[in-house]
Design an enzyme around this catalytic site. Structure first.
Site, PDB file in Angstrom:
ATOM      1  N   GLY A  81       0.817  -1.217   0.000  1.00 14.39           N
ATOM      2  CA  GLY A  81       0.000   0.000   0.000  1.00 14.39           C
ATOM      3  C   GLY A  81       0.848   1.262   0.000  1.00 14.39           C
ATOM      4  CG  ASN A  83      -5.513   3.698   9.160  1.00 12.54           C
ATOM      5  OD1 ASN A  83      -5.959   4.684   8.576  1.00 12.54           O
ATOM      6  ND2 ASN A  83      -4.416   3.738   9.874  1.00 12.54           N
ATOM      7  CD  GLN A 103      -7.040  -0.918   7.256  1.00 12.42           C
ATOM      8  OE1 GLN A 103      -7.772  -1.897   7.465  1.00 12.42           O
ATOM      9  NE2 GLN A 103      -5.792  -0.885   7.672  1.00 12.42           N
ATOM     10  CB  SER A 109      -1.930  -3.375   1.243  1.00 10.31           C
ATOM     11  OG  SER A 109      -0.908  -4.102   1.849  1.00 10.31           O
ATOM     12  CB  ALA A 110      -1.497  -8.789  -0.766  1.00  9.06           C
ATOM     13  CG  HIS A 111       0.006  -6.698   4.806  1.00  7.34           C
ATOM     14  ND1 HIS A 111      -0.253  -6.341   6.111  1.00  7.34           N
ATOM     15  CD2 HIS A 111       0.494  -5.583   4.210  1.00  7.34           C
ATOM     16  CE1 HIS A 111       0.085  -5.064   6.277  1.00  7.34           C
ATOM     17  NE2 HIS A 111       0.537  -4.585   5.140  1.00  7.34           N
ATOM     18  CB  THR A 137      11.230 -10.036 -10.595  1.00  5.95           C
ATOM     19  OG1 THR A 137      12.299  -9.806 -11.504  1.00  5.95           O
ATOM     20  CG2 THR A 137      10.592 -11.390 -10.866  1.00  5.95           C
ATOM     21  CB  CYS A 174       3.744   2.705  11.771  1.00  2.00           C
ATOM     22  SG  CYS A 174       2.385   3.698  11.201  1.00  2.00           S
TER      23      CYS A 174
END
Ligand SMILES: Cc1ncc(COP(=O)(O)O)c(C=O)c1O
Length: 397
Positions: free
Chosen positions: A85, A164, A192, A212-214, A250, A337
């Site tokens: 993200g 978030n 989110q 964001s994937a996570h 990659t 964070c």
């Protein structure tokens, strides 16, 4: 700790020894994804190669891009894989700044994630003019401010789809209409929102969006940037020209495969989130009725189904977090964070809450495998811990 002998006990399961209520920080990897990892890890080829080892990785890229595009209502080639993200936000915002020479003004919501706010802080040092859209204590945007400030000098409005910390959902269609009426573009941090609410980017009038994937039960290391055809763009990372020269490097096939797998479960998402919402609503009702002086932020607003942000008067959020952690319960006091630092949540401060109020905040973010017995245990523990912290405070006063 040696990574080779690390044993995980943080599995995505129903156990009571670990109660994870911090899904907005990151989600556990879905058990079906965990099962598939050994298979996907065999597709180690470089998707950009032309020989047959690249076939499977290429098809993972293609299929994930296609299914995500279907989910978001856009064209697959409008999606760019990034590292997360933060990179998607940086690319969208810095790219716009570099390409929109004639327009130098930006409107940004004041409660964005640091990967948006700090990028604009940086651009200010390069000459960008930035106005911050005020948000009230319920998380409601000041649209009059937008109307007042927006002009044909405005290059872009950046506003997250869902916050978030509070989970409050932004009025993006209205913001997009205002932006487009003066020829400005709209960027939205949708990190989110993915997997929690339906997102139709075109209907919302969004020109660039970050994911964001996570945050969606997938492996870390992959983000997605939606870049609508024709919108000014400049790549952040230069190199081998992957992603149609919009993001070199990659691609992280393992993580992209996991995201693709989660997107393929889209038919279950609504049902899972109704369950999560019911659990969250019951939890909030119980907290309000059993603990005195609690306020839930954005209670009357349209919120993500899993998020609950609250103030517990007379209780320091960090102390509460550490006490709950000792009982195996993981929560947050603000953005992950900023936890660990003494600074109270900048989001809550921007919403007009005092330092003291922000320090008494607790963020609970539920997920698909939380269940009634976990929430029952959490509630019992919360009541005991709050009582203890308050009584110690009374004695020391
Ligand atoms: C709203 C929001 N935007 C961006 C990010 C950053 O995403 P990533 O960790 O993938 O860089 C986060 C993560 O906490 C977030 O909650």
């Amino acid at each position: 700790m040696n990574i080779s002998d690390t044993e995980t006990n943080h599995r995505f399961d129903h156990n009571l020894s670990l109660i994870y209520l911090d899904h907005n920080a990151t989600t556990p990897v879905h058990p079906e994804v965990l099962e598939k990892i050994p298979l996907w890890a065999q597709y180690w080829g470089n998707p950009s190669s032309i020989h047959k080892v690249s076939r499977e990785p290429k098809s993972i890229l293609r299929e994930t891009r296609k299914s995500l595009a279907e989910l978001l209502g856009v064209h697959p080639l409008e999606l760019i894989f990034t590292s997360g993200g933060s990179e998607s936000n940086n690319t969208a915002i810095k790219g716009m700044f570099h390409k929109s020479n004639k327009r130098n003004h930006y409107l940004v919501s004041s409660i964005e994630h640091p990967s948006v706010l700090k990028t604009f802080e940086y651009l200010k040092t390069l000459g960008a003019e930035v106005d911050y859209i005020p948000v009230n204590q319920e998380g409601v945007f000041d649209l009059e401010f937008v109307k007042h400030k927006i002009s044909n000098r405005t290059a872009m409005v950046s506003c997250m789809l869902a916050n978030n910390e509070t989970g409050v959902i932004s009025p993006l269609s209205e913001i997009s209409k205002l932006a487009h009426s003066v020829g400005a573009y709209v960027h939205s941090d949708c990190v989110q929102a993915l997997g929690k609410i339906p997102i139709h980017l075109e209907e919302l009038g969004i020109d660039m969006a970050s994911f964001s994937a996570h945050k969606f039960y997938s492996l870390k290391g992959t983000g997605v940037l939606y870049h609508k055809r024709g919108v000014p763009f400049q790549n952040l990372i230069h190199g081998g020209g992957q992603e149609r020269s919009r993001r070199s490097g990659t691609e992280n096939i393992l993580s992209i495969a996991s995201l693709g797998y989660m997107v393929s479960k889209k038919d279950q998402v609504l049902e899972k989130n109704i369950k999560v919402k019911n659990l969250r609503d019951d939890m909030e009702r119980e907290i309000i009725s059993s603990i005195s002086d609690v306020r839930i932020i954005g209670l009357t607003q349209n919120r993500l189904p899993n998020t609950s942000s609250l103030f517990i008067d007379g209780v320091d959020g960090e102390t509460l977090l550490m006490n709950l952690d000792m009982h195996g319960i993981c929560v947050s006091t603000g953005a992950a964070c900023s936890s660990g630092s003494q600074e109270p949540s900048p989001v809550l401060r921007a919403m007009g809450y005092s330092r003291q109020e922000a320090q008494s905040s607790l963020r609970l973010s539920l997920g698909w495998l939380n269940n009634e017995s976990q929430i029952e245990y959490f509630l019992e523990t919360l009541k005991k811990v709050v009582l203890r912290i308050r009584s110690i405070k009374e004695v020391t006063l």
